[in-house]
Structure formats: structure tokens, C-alpha cells
Scaffold this motif. Structure first.
Motif, PDB file in Angstrom:
ATOM      1  N   GLY A  77       0.799  -1.221   0.000  1.00 25.00           N
ATOM      2  CA  GLY A  77       0.000   0.000   0.000  1.00 25.00           C
ATOM      3  C   GLY A  77       0.832   1.271   0.000  1.00 25.00           C
ATOM      4  N   ALA A  78       1.922   1.289   0.743  1.00 25.73           N
ATOM      5  CA  ALA A  78       2.772   2.481   0.834  1.00 25.73           C
ATOM      6  C   ALA A  78       3.315   2.900  -0.528  1.00 25.73           C
ATOM      7  CB  ALA A  78       3.918   2.231   1.809  1.00 25.73           C
ATOM      8  N   ASN A  79       3.458   1.949  -1.442  1.00 26.61           N
ATOM      9  CA  ASN A  79       3.973   2.274  -2.776  1.00 26.61           C
ATOM     10  C   ASN A  79       2.978   3.102  -3.584  1.00 26.61           C
ATOM     11  OD1 ASN A  79       6.224   0.803  -2.115  1.00 26.61           O
ATOM     12  ND2 ASN A  79       5.698  -0.961  -3.359  1.00 26.61           N
ATOM     13  N   PHE A  80       1.710   3.097  -3.199  1.00 25.65           N
ATOM     14  CA  PHE A  80       0.693   3.852  -3.924  1.00 25.65           C
ATOM     15  C   PHE A  80       0.633   5.320  -3.514  1.00 25.65           C
ATOM     16  CE2 PHE A  80      -1.707  -0.391  -4.094  1.00 25.65           C
ATOM     17  CZ  PHE A  80      -1.290  -0.672  -5.382  1.00 25.65           C
ATOM     18  N   ASN A  81       1.128   5.647  -2.332  1.00 24.74           N
ATOM     19  CA  ASN A  81       0.979   7.009  -1.799  1.00 24.74           C
ATOM     20  C   ASN A  81       1.478   8.077  -2.760  1.00 24.74           C
ATOM     21  OD1 ASN A  81       0.012   5.709   0.448  1.00 24.74           O
ATOM     22  ND2 ASN A  81       1.736   6.227   1.761  1.00 24.74           N
ATOM     23  N   GLN A  82       2.557   7.813  -3.451  1.00 27.73           N
ATOM     24  CA  GLN A  82       3.176   8.803  -4.337  1.00 27.73           C
ATOM     25  C   GLN A  82       2.295   9.180  -5.533  1.00 27.73           C
ATOM     26  OE1 GLN A  82       6.633   7.098  -6.352  1.00 27.73           O
ATOM     27  NE2 GLN A  82       5.780   5.051  -5.982  1.00 27.73           N
ATOM     28  N   ASN A  98     -22.408   7.779  -6.265  1.00 26.78           N
ATOM     29  CA  ASN A  98     -21.400   8.668  -5.673  1.00 26.78           C
ATOM     30  C   ASN A  98     -19.981   8.123  -5.749  1.00 26.78           C
ATOM     31  OD1 ASN A  98     -21.615   6.646  -3.755  1.00 26.78           O
ATOM     32  ND2 ASN A  98     -21.598   8.039  -2.018  1.00 26.78           N
ATOM     33  N   ASN A  99     -19.719   7.179  -6.673  1.00 25.74           N
ATOM     34  CA  ASN A  99     -18.394   6.577  -6.766  1.00 25.74           C
ATOM     35  C   ASN A  99     -17.986   6.499  -8.236  1.00 25.74           C
ATOM     36  OD1 ASN A  99     -16.041   5.109  -6.435  1.00 25.74           O
ATOM     37  ND2 ASN A  99     -16.955   3.584  -5.110  1.00 25.74           N
ATOM     38  N   THR A 100     -16.789   6.981  -8.543  1.00 26.21           N
ATOM     39  CA  THR A 100     -16.236   6.942  -9.887  1.00 26.21           C
ATOM     40  C   THR A 100     -14.881   6.269  -9.803  1.00 26.21           C
ATOM     41  OG1 THR A 100     -17.351   9.037 -10.342  1.00 26.21           O
ATOM     42  CG2 THR A 100     -15.664   8.353 -11.911  1.00 26.21           C
ATOM     43  N   ALA A 101     -14.605   5.379 -10.776  1.00 25.14           N
ATOM     44  CA  ALA A 101     -13.349   4.626 -10.733  1.00 25.14           C
ATOM     45  C   ALA A 101     -12.716   4.555 -12.115  1.00 25.14           C
ATOM     46  CB  ALA A 101     -13.593   3.215 -10.202  1.00 25.14           C
ATOM     47  N   VAL A 102     -11.409   4.456 -12.130  1.00 19.23           N
ATOM     48  CA  VAL A 102     -10.633   4.300 -13.358  1.00 19.23           C
ATOM     49  C   VAL A 102      -9.748   3.066 -13.185  1.00 19.23           C
ATOM     50  CG1 VAL A 102      -8.834   5.912 -12.573  1.00 19.23           C
ATOM     51  CG2 VAL A 102      -9.083   5.473 -14.993  1.00 19.23           C
ATOM     52  N   LEU A 103      -9.581   2.293 -14.248  1.00 15.00           N
ATOM     53  CA  LEU A 103      -8.717   1.105 -14.216  1.00 15.00           C
ATOM     54  C   LEU A 103      -7.430   1.438 -14.950  1.00 15.00           C
ATOM     55  CD1 LEU A 103      -8.415  -1.877 -13.363  1.00 15.00           C
ATOM     56  CD2 LEU A 103      -9.336  -2.487 -15.619  1.00 15.00           C
ATOM     57  N   VAL A 104      -6.318   1.363 -14.234  1.00 15.50           N
ATOM     58  CA  VAL A 104      -5.014   1.730 -14.773  1.00 15.50           C
ATOM     59  C   VAL A 104      -4.204   0.469 -15.065  1.00 15.50           C
ATOM     60  CG1 VAL A 104      -2.864   2.973 -14.282  1.00 15.50           C
ATOM     61  CG2 VAL A 104      -5.052   3.910 -13.513  1.00 15.50           C
ATOM     62  N   ASN A 132      -0.300   7.853 -15.178  1.00 17.23           N
ATOM     63  CA  ASN A 132       0.713   7.326 -16.097  1.00 17.23           C
ATOM     64  C   ASN A 132       1.881   6.673 -15.356  1.00 17.23           C
ATOM     65  OD1 ASN A 132      -0.664   8.005 -18.504  1.00 17.23           O
ATOM     66  ND2 ASN A 132       0.020  10.131 -18.285  1.00 17.23           N
ATOM     67  N   SER A 133       2.290   7.262 -14.253  1.00 16.86           N
ATOM     68  CA  SER A 133       3.358   6.659 -13.454  1.00 16.86           C
ATOM     69  C   SER A 133       2.867   5.399 -12.768  1.00 16.86           C
ATOM     70  CB  SER A 133       3.908   7.647 -12.424  1.00 16.86           C
ATOM     71  OG  SER A 133       4.539   8.726 -13.085  1.00 16.86           O
ATOM     72  N   LEU A 134       1.615   5.428 -12.298  1.00 13.50           N
ATOM     73  CA  LEU A 134       1.019   4.238 -11.669  1.00 13.50           C
ATOM     74  C   LEU A 134       1.002   3.078 -12.677  1.00 13.50           C
ATOM     75  CD1 LEU A 134      -0.459   2.785  -9.368  1.00 13.50           C
ATOM     76  CD2 LEU A 134      -2.595   3.830 -10.194  1.00 13.50           C
ATOM     77  N   ALA A 135       0.726   3.381 -13.937  1.00 21.96           N
ATOM     78  CA  ALA A 135       0.679   2.341 -14.983  1.00 21.96           C
ATOM     79  C   ALA A 135       2.032   1.639 -15.145  1.00 21.96           C
ATOM     80  CB  ALA A 135       0.243   2.951 -16.309  1.00 21.96           C
ATOM     81  N   LYS A 136       3.112   2.323 -14.805  1.00 25.13           N
ATOM     82  CA  LYS A 136       4.457   1.748 -14.944  1.00 25.13           C
ATOM     83  C   LYS A 136       4.908   0.972 -13.722  1.00 25.13           C
ATOM     84  CE  LYS A 136       5.718   5.614 -17.886  1.00 25.13           C
ATOM     85  NZ  LYS A 136       6.452   6.884 -17.924  1.00 25.13           N
TER      86      LYS A 136
END
Length: 171
Positions: free
Chosen positions: A56-61, A129-135, A165-169
Motif C-alpha cells: 500500500g505504501a507504494n501507492f501514496n506517491q 457517488n463513486n467513480t473509478a478508473v482502471l489503470v 501514467n506513473s502508476l501504470a508503470k
């Protein structure tokens, strides 16, 4: 006088004995522990996060940063998941989250028919009330409104503020 001392000693000993006996008796499991055990006994294999899930900590950025009247406050972090509150002037507006779908691949199914996109990634509405994107066909980034003042347009705007875009990598 001696009888009073013996009586006090005897009462103290009895109270100590009761305390010792009650503290050593086995405790019944809580309803949550019992439900988990029943689930395990029934053979439910979906009780653990995949060992391949990103920490989880890797997602914070990848979250939008606090700025101006908006504040991002991380509230939960575990393997494969991180969550933060978005606040404006101290008032909760929304819950922001990133979830690694490797632990639950069926979470990607909803995105197959998505027609809307943010930064090239499919976007769906999950309820009102919820919107999501799949990366990168793996990471689900979502925003759930906590306030009626935070609508679909604002959710999409804030989803675009994630570093998708960074999350995708990642991995």
C-alpha cells in the motif's frame, strides 16, 4: 482482633482465587473471529490478499497532493490497498483509494464496457457517488463522494490529478 485478621486474610484469599480462576478460563471468540473461522472452515479461499499485491505504501506517491484549501489525509494502508480522505477547509469531501486488483481480478470486469476515459484509461460510475478508473488493467483508482457538494464532474477532475501514467508503470 485476631479473628478479624483471619477473616480479612480468608476473604482476600478467596477474592484472589476467584480472580485467578476467572482470568485463566478460556474466552469465547468474538463474533468477528467466529465468522472468520466459519468462513475458513467452509473453505473460503478469498480471505487473504495475494502475495503479489503491491504494498500500500507504494501507492501514496500517485495521489494528488494537498494544496490550497484542499487537504489529503491518508486513513488506511495495507498490502494491495491505500485510502485517503480529501478535505476542503477541514470538511470531508471524498474518499480516494487505489486498489491492486490482483487480489480480486473480477473487480476489472466492470471496466470492459467502459466508454469514458481519463488519460486513456477506462472510467466507470459505481453507483451514484463513486467513480473509478482502471489503470494498466490492474490498479483501480476510485473516488467516493462523502459530501453532496462533491459531484461526478469533481470526481473526474480529481481522478485526473492522480499520477495515473506513473502508476501504470508500477511493476
Amino acid at each position: 482482633m485476631k479473628n478479624k485478621q483471619i477473616s480479612r486474610l480468608l476473604i482476600s484469599f478467596c477474592l484472589f482465587s476467584l480472580l485467578l480462576i476467572s482470568s485463566c478460563s478460556p474466552q469465547a471468540p468474538s463474533r468477528f473471529e467466529q465468522a472468520q473461522q466459519e468462513s475458513l472452515d467452509a473453505g473460503n479461499k478469498n480471505t487473504a490478499v495475494s502475495t503479489d499485491a503491491v504494498k500500500g505504501a507504494n501507492f501514496n506517491q500517485f495521489f494528488p497532493v494537498s494544496s490550497g484549501e484542499y487537504e489529503r489525509v491518508f486513513t488506511q494502508e495495507k498490502s494491495g490497498f491505500v485510502q485517503a480522505k480529501l478535505k476542503r477547509n477541514g470538511t470531508d469531501l471524498a474518499v480516494l483509494a487505489i486498489f491492486d486488483t490482483i487480489s480480486n481480478p473480477s473487480a476489472k470486469e466492470d471496466f470492459k464496457n467502459a466508454t469514458d476515459k481519463i488519460n486513456g484509461f477506462p472510467v466507470i460510475e459505481k453507483g451514484t457517488n463513486n467513480t473509478a478508473v482502471l489503470v494498466a488493467d490492474r490498479y483501480q483508482v476510485s473516488i467516493r463522494s462523502s459530501s453532496s457538494d462533491f459531484d461526478l464532474v469533481q470526481r473526474k477532475e480529481w481522478l485526473s490529478k492522480f499520477d495515473l501514467n506513473s502508476l501504470a508503470k508500477l511493476n
